[in-house]
Write a protein that holds these residues in place. Sequence first.
Motif, PDB file in Angstrom:
ATOM      1  N   LEU A 159       0.822  -1.211   0.000  1.00 57.34           N
ATOM      2  CA  LEU A 159       0.000   0.000   0.000  1.00 57.34           C
ATOM      3  C   LEU A 159       0.854   1.258   0.000  1.00 57.34           C
ATOM      4  O   LEU A 159       0.523   2.245  -0.676  1.00 57.34           O
ATOM      5  CB  LEU A 159      -0.929  -0.006   1.216  1.00 57.34           C
ATOM      6  CG  LEU A 159      -2.031  -1.064   1.227  1.00 57.34           C
ATOM      7  CD1 LEU A 159      -2.757  -1.052   2.571  1.00 57.34           C
ATOM      8  CD2 LEU A 159      -3.028  -0.842   0.089  1.00 57.34           C
ATOM      9  N   GLU A 160       1.926   1.245   0.756  1.00 52.84           N
ATOM     10  CA  GLU A 160       2.803   2.426   0.795  1.00 52.84           C
ATOM     11  C   GLU A 160       3.361   2.747  -0.581  1.00 52.84           C
ATOM     12  O   GLU A 160       3.471   3.919  -0.964  1.00 52.84           O
ATOM     13  CB  GLU A 160       3.947   2.196   1.778  1.00 52.84           C
ATOM     14  CG  GLU A 160       3.535   2.312   3.232  1.00 52.84           C
ATOM     15  CD  GLU A 160       4.696   2.085   4.181  1.00 52.84           C
ATOM     16  OE1 GLU A 160       4.767   2.797   5.184  1.00 52.84           O
ATOM     17  OE2 GLU A 160       5.525   1.187   3.913  1.00 52.84           O
ATOM     18  N   GLY A 395      -4.742  -8.127  -9.477  1.00 59.71           N
ATOM     19  CA  GLY A 395      -4.273  -7.658 -10.779  1.00 59.71           C
ATOM     20  C   GLY A 395      -3.042  -6.779 -10.737  1.00 59.71           C
ATOM     21  O   GLY A 395      -2.771  -6.045 -11.693  1.00 59.71           O
ATOM     22  N   GLU A 396      -2.256  -6.849  -9.660  1.00 58.87           N
ATOM     23  CA  GLU A 396      -1.046  -6.034  -9.587  1.00 58.87           C
ATOM     24  C   GLU A 396       0.048  -6.640 -10.465  1.00 58.87           C
ATOM     25  O   GLU A 396       0.092  -7.844 -10.692  1.00 58.87           O
ATOM     26  CB  GLU A 396      -0.557  -5.940  -8.139  1.00 58.87           C
ATOM     27  CG  GLU A 396      -1.579  -5.361  -7.175  1.00 58.87           C
ATOM     28  CD  GLU A 396      -1.860  -3.881  -7.425  1.00 58.87           C
ATOM     29  OE1 GLU A 396      -1.081  -3.243  -8.167  1.00 58.87           O
ATOM     30  OE2 GLU A 396      -2.856  -3.369  -6.874  1.00 58.87           O
ATOM     31  N   LYS A 397       0.968  -5.777 -10.932  1.00 55.60           N
ATOM     32  CA  LYS A 397       2.049  -6.230 -11.792  1.00 55.60           C
ATOM     33  C   LYS A 397       3.167  -6.859 -10.979  1.00 55.60           C
ATOM     34  O   LYS A 397       3.445  -6.449  -9.854  1.00 55.60           O
ATOM     35  CB  LYS A 397       2.586  -5.047 -12.606  1.00 55.60           C
ATOM     36  CG  LYS A 397       1.567  -4.447 -13.557  1.00 55.60           C
ATOM     37  CD  LYS A 397       2.145  -3.262 -14.318  1.00 55.60           C
ATOM     38  CE  LYS A 397       1.124  -2.670 -15.275  1.00 55.60           C
ATOM     39  NZ  LYS A 397       1.667  -1.483 -15.987  1.00 55.60           N
ATOM     40  N   ASP A 398       3.835  -7.845 -11.576  1.00 55.48           N
ATOM     41  CA  ASP A 398       4.903  -8.564 -10.884  1.00 55.48           C
ATOM     42  C   ASP A 398       5.987  -7.622 -10.383  1.00 55.48           C
ATOM     43  O   ASP A 398       6.494  -7.777  -9.265  1.00 55.48           O
ATOM     44  CB  ASP A 398       5.526  -9.605 -11.813  1.00 55.48           C
ATOM     45  CG  ASP A 398       4.615 -10.802 -12.030  1.00 55.48           C
ATOM     46  OD1 ASP A 398       3.644 -10.954 -11.273  1.00 55.48           O
ATOM     47  OD2 ASP A 398       4.868 -11.583 -12.966  1.00 55.48           O
ATOM     48  N   GLY A 404       7.603  -3.788  -3.699  1.00 55.26           N
ATOM     49  CA  GLY A 404       6.943  -3.308  -2.502  1.00 55.26           C
ATOM     50  C   GLY A 404       6.702  -4.387  -1.477  1.00 55.26           C
ATOM     51  O   GLY A 404       7.372  -4.456  -0.442  1.00 55.26           O
ATOM     52  N   ALA A 405       5.775  -5.269  -1.765  1.00 57.52           N
ATOM     53  CA  ALA A 405       5.306  -6.229  -0.761  1.00 57.52           C
ATOM     54  C   ALA A 405       6.331  -7.294  -0.422  1.00 57.52           C
ATOM     55  O   ALA A 405       6.487  -7.662   0.742  1.00 57.52           O
ATOM     56  CB  ALA A 405       4.017  -6.888  -1.249  1.00 57.52           C
ATOM     57  N   LEU A 406       7.036  -7.811  -1.423  1.00 59.61           N
ATOM     58  CA  LEU A 406       7.849  -9.012  -1.232  1.00 59.61           C
ATOM     59  C   LEU A 406       9.305  -8.766  -1.592  1.00 59.61           C
ATOM     60  O   LEU A 406       9.605  -7.901  -2.429  1.00 59.61           O
ATOM     61  CB  LEU A 406       7.287 -10.158  -2.089  1.00 59.61           C
ATOM     62  CG  LEU A 406       5.816 -10.504  -1.844  1.00 59.61           C
ATOM     63  CD1 LEU A 406       5.362 -11.586  -2.817  1.00 59.61           C
ATOM     64  CD2 LEU A 406       5.603 -10.946  -0.399  1.00 59.61           C
TER      65      LEU A 406
END
Length: 513
Positions: A159-160, A395-398, A404-406
Motif C-alpha cells: 500500500l505504501e 491484478g497487480e504487476k509482478d 513493494g510487498a515481497l
Amino acid sequence: MKRRPFLKRMAGAGILLPAMLGVPSLRAHARQIPGSPFNRLATESDRVFVIIRLFGGNDGLNTLVPFDNDLYYQARGSGTRFDVSIPKEQTLRIPDSDTLSFHPSLGAFRQLYGEGKLSIVQNVGYPGQSLSHFRSTDIWLSGSDAGEFTRSGWYARHLERKYSDYPAILPTDPFAIEMDSYLGTALAGTTCDMGIAFSDPSFVPGSPAGGTGPETNAGIEEDYVRETIRQSNTFLTAVTRAQSSQPRNLAAYPDTLLGSNLSAVARMIAGGLSTQLYIVNVDGFDTHEQQLPRQAGLLDYLSTAMLAFQRDLEAMEIDGRVCAMTISEMGRRVESNGTGTDHGAAAPLFVMGSAVNGGIIGHDPDLGNLDDNGNLIMEFDFRRVYASVLGGWFGEKDDDIAAGALPGRFGQLPIFRTGRFIAPDPDTNAGIHIGEIRPNPVTTIGVIPIRGGNGYDGVMTLHTIDGRQVRSRTIPSGASAVTIDVAGLPSGTYIYTIIFGPERASGRMIVQG
C-alpha cells in the motif's frame, strides 16, 4: 453518545486509528485532492480478500489426512496409547483424490470443495523454518526472509508503494481492517500503519457529541482526540455507513466470535465499503496436548463459520468478488509426542470463494523424506501465495509486487479462476491454460479446452462428490482439448481433475441424464 462514554467505548472496542498511532500530520492536513490515487480506490477493483489467521500452528496432517499412507499411522502412534492419528474410516473423502481425506470435522469444507469453491495449497512454508510461534508469525506477516528482521508488513508495504501520498491525503474508506484489539504486523507500514483495528463488531461508532471538554489538561487532550476524529477519521464514518446500508446478514452464522467477525465483514462489504483486505484472527492451534479433541473443535469452529460466510456472500450476490484464505505460522511435527504434536514446518492452506480454481495444488506430503527435525519439507513458499493474491486476484504487476510487498519475484500459483493457468516452474514460460468444460450441464460428451504445453503428458480423472473415481484417461502433450464421455453416469455433480506433471487443476461439472 456523550464525550466520555464515546471515548471509553472506542478504547474498549479496540479501535485504533492511524492518527492515534503517532501520525501527527493527520491532525491538520488530512484531506482529499482531485487526482489523488485515493479517489480511484473504489473504482480500480471491487475485489476483496479476507485472511483468517490460525495462530498456534495448525496440524496439516490431521486436517488433510493421508489415509492410505502407513507412514502416517506409524508416526502418529496408531493403535498405541500415544495415538493422535485419524482413523481412515472416520475421514471424509476428497472427491478427486485417492490418497487424501478431510478431517471428520470438516464436512463444511468438503461441501465447499464439492462445489468447486475451495482451493487447497499443499506444503506451504518458507526456507529456514523457525519453530518459534512469534518469530514465525513475524516472518509470515512481514513477508520477509527468515534471516531478515523487519517491523513492516507485506501488505502495508504494498500500500505504501501504491499510495505514496498517504497519510497526508486520506482515502474515503480504510485500506484494510483487522478484527482484533490491535493491528498486526501485516498492516504495519515503514512510516505509519495502513489499516484500522476494532475488536467489537457490534459497536461501530458514529461521531462524538459536540461541544468541548473542560479547560484542563485532560480536557485539552480530549479535544485533541475529538478533533482528530472529526478531521481524520473518515474511516469510521465509512464503516458506520456501510453497516447501516446492510444492517443484517442473509445467512445464519454459528454463535461464535469467528462467526460474529465474519458476519460483520460480510455486512461491511455488502454495505459498500471499498476496503480490500480484512484480517480475522483465531487462536488455540498450539496442540501439544489433547490434540484430537482440541483440533476437532477448532476445525468445526473454523469451517462452519467460513461456510456461513460464503453462503452469506452468495445470498447478497457479492460472492464473485470476495475470497477468504486461512494461514498459520507453522505446521506440526510428523511424529506424535504422546498426546499431541510439537512445532513443525510446512502445512496446507485453504482459499475459499466462488472465484477460486477449486482443487488441490501440489503433492501429498512426503512422509518418507523429512528434514533434520522430522518435519515436512516445503513445496511452496508462502510468498508465492501472497504474490498470487496481489497478482492473480487484485491484478497487480509482478514488478510492483517485487518492489513493494515481497523481497523479490515469486511465481504465482493457479489459485484463482482468472486465467486458469498452470505453471510448473516460475522461471519458465511454458504452461497450460485450462478452460471451463462445455457444455455444462453435460448430457453426452463434455469438452475441456487446453492451450499450451509444458512437456508432460497429462491425465484426466472424474470423481463423484463422495470420492469415487468413474472416469480416467491420458492426455498427450500438446493436446488442444480433452473430452469426457458421460454415457451411463447418473445425473449429479462431478469433479474433474486435469494433471500435468506436478501440477493440477480441478473443476465442477453437472451430468444431466
